[in-house]
Write an enzyme that holds these catalytic residues in place. Sequence first.
Site, short mmCIF file in Angstrom:
data_model
loop_
_atom_site.label_atom_id
_atom_site.label_comp_id
_atom_site.label_asym_id
_atom_site.label_seq_id
_atom_site.Cartn_x
_atom_site.Cartn_y
_atom_site.Cartn_z
N LYS A 1 4.36 -8.87 4.00
CA LYS A 1 2.93 -8.41 3.93
C LYS A 1 2.02 -9.35 2.80
O LYS A 1 1.90 -8.78 1.73
CB LYS A 1 3.06 -6.94 3.39
CG LYS A 1 1.93 -6.02 3.79
CD LYS A 1 2.17 -4.70 3.45
CE LYS A 1 0.85 -3.73 3.72
NZ LYS A 1 0.57 -3.05 5.00
N GLU B 1 3.32 -4.97 17.06
CA GLU B 1 3.28 -3.91 15.99
C GLU B 1 1.89 -3.09 16.50
O GLU B 1 1.12 -3.36 17.45
CB GLU B 1 3.18 -4.37 14.66
CG GLU B 1 1.90 -5.49 14.59
CD GLU B 1 2.02 -6.14 13.11
OE1 GLU B 1 2.92 -6.06 12.23
OE2 GLU B 1 1.20 -7.21 12.89
N THR C 1 1.03 -1.29 -0.01
CA THR C 1 0.05 -0.18 0.14
C THR C 1 0.78 1.23 -0.06
O THR C 1 1.76 1.50 0.91
CB THR C 1 -0.98 0.05 1.14
OG1 THR C 1 -1.60 -1.34 1.41
CG2 THR C 1 -2.05 0.88 1.25
#
Lengths: 270, 270
Positions: free
Chosen positions: B141, B174, B31
């Site tokens: 990812k 995270e 992204t």
Amino acid sequence: MSGPVWVNGSEGGHLDPADRGLAYGDGLFETLRVEKGRAVLGDLHFSRLRDSAAALGLALDVAALQQDFLRFLQACPARCVAKIIVTRGVSGRGYLPDPAAVPTVIFSAHPLTEIPEAQDGIEAAVCTLQLGLQPLLAGHKHLNRLEQVLLRRELEALGKREALVCASDGQVVEGVFSNVFLVRDGVLYTPLIDQAGVRGVMRAAILAHAAAQGIPTQESRLTVDAFRDADEVFFCNSVNGIWPVSGLSGRHWTQWPLTRRLQAFWQEQL
Amino acid sequence: MSGPVWVNGSEGGHLDPADRGLAYGDGLFETLRVEKGRAVLGDLHFSRLRDSAAALGLALDVAALQQDFLRFLQACPARCVAKIIVTRGVSGRGYLPDPAAVPTVIFSAHPLTEIPEAQDGIEAAVCTLQLGLQPLLAGHKHLNRLEQVLLRRELEALGKREALVCASDGQVVEGVFSNVFLVRDGVLYTPLIDQAGVRGVMRAAILAHAAAQGIPTQESRLTVDAFRDADEVFFCNSVNGIWPVSGLSGRHWTQWPLTRRLQAFWQEQL
């Protein structure tokens, strides 16, 4: 893809690239064996789909889906493998589900490729790759299956038909694409699926059938050693049925009295 | 979806329902924030994509993808969020990848929705849902993001902008959609991403920039207490930049001297 493909009830449909099934694996699937035009163990498949959709908060009308699926089966070969994918539907970017999103439902039909000789025993391996522990997702046949992709590649490299898969706590969970059972002193054991793995439909059918037959069953934590030391070991899933294990980590088996009874039960479903 | 969508280089394309990205989440995504028609931290995004594709055994021509993406950007608003999805492509049923499958590449553009006030501090929460540990997938990812979907729902219920997410070993990994750092005695710490979580591009950019500026950095195991006891805490990602934390578990902060320097670095990238 060999058979018909329906997206939301229409043949030959395409998927929106903004579907959350693609973006995040935000959905579920079922793989059903079709014999004589009907889904084998269909009720168990749809009841798992209903339970898993509820667990993921997916607003799925399973009764309507089942009606559509019956129509779909009429367009399929009488003997095949049917796959149902359900996703949370199309929405904008971002992990947060859109409560207004409508689930996407995909039906597809595939050839049934049987391996008849596997009914008489397979050599099994033990995978070195381990499953992560995630109680939130354990049991559900969701679309987050990268671990299985990696395991399936390892199985190919091992040159075996199936293999025991452990989780990171060292306990056996399942096979690469099956559930697994062992028999010891007349008791049927299978790994508890609460931290990792899929609660397979065939596993559920076997547990229910055994209970009805007065065969004691137990879902528990099982090590690789417990399988090697067992009287019988077999893999099962709702497409291939039951594969007895003839060899595992140096141990060999040539007779599977209880497994054979369960194979007869499977044959009755077809 | 608001902007253009390209599938394999063609505008308005559709996805094959047999794509492994849908079936198994067998793929990756990036992204990217787009400013003045160019991808912010683009090199880091493409280098992560290259590394992760290699790790998953995905035969991806990243150089060709990058060329296509430059063409795509010309069709996008000069300021937007661009998303790249790469999957292992279309293949038959079953977990085993088909070596002949050609990766599917999807580009899409989305509105950039900024939250300017977040630049001056956010109240953060701690999620109760925990990530599973899976070193094989940690850092990448990939498209298996059901944990993030569940966490994002929890965050919404908590009514906070971001939250610390722990793994099942109790260590912070995270945020729900960010990486996280703390400052203590002049040292910049961030969780080691080797068992769970995503190695974010903005995280990498901050670690590199800090090192170049002579700011000591350390990737390590960090508890929630370490964050609460820190001199500064911030979340970061490559779309939103850097959000200082003004409150966490009863602790409050009003000044973020090092975080402010890093925010200035981020502004230079735009």
